[in-house]
Design a protein around this motif. Structure first.
Motif: not given
Length: 129
Positions: A26, A29-32, A48, A86-87, A89-90, A93, A120
């Motif tokens: 995860l 997948e969410y890496s910036v 970021w 963004h964070w 959402a991660l 999960q 969420e």
């Protein structure tokens, strides 16, 4: 002044290998990282920072099984808000991956509420009472 999001999960049982693997996936997948590189090379986009999870080997609380903090981007209008979305959402999960844990997620000292129905973090503004 940097603003950060803080997060932790506590439970008596350590993370399982399956949970660790899912969390790594995860986070990847969410890496910036691409956005960070673009900003560093061109100055374009948000400033970021990567999602940071602490090494808990020396933790004073053995029940904390996941913990970290990440600085939110703040160089443009709406950057902080985009970072929070963004964070969280991660983190939503990850929370659904780490079951039976007591969670704490906050932006600075504002604790975020968990929406059990939608699984969420509730980012709606606090109601004026």
């Amino acid at each position: 002044m940097a603003i950060s999001i803080y997060y932790s999960a506590k439970r008596k049982e350590s993370l399982t290998d399956v949970e660790r693997d899912l969390i790594k996936k995860l986070i990847s997948e969410y890496s910036v990282q691409q956005e960070i590189e673009k900003f560093n090379n061109t100055g374009e986009g948000y400033n970021w920072t990567e999602f940071d999870v602490y090494d808990l080997k020396d933790s004073s609380n053995p029940d904390i099984i996941f913990e970290g903090s990440t600085q939110l981007p703040d160089n443009m209008d709406n950057a902080i808000w985009e970072g929070v979305q963004h964070w969280t959402a991660l983190l939503s999960q990850i929370r659904c991956t780490i079951l039976n844990a007591e969670w704490y997620v906050a932006v600075e000292d504002h604790v975020l509420k968990w929406d059990e129905e939608y699984l969420e973090y509730d980012l709606s503004p606090p109601s004026a009472e």
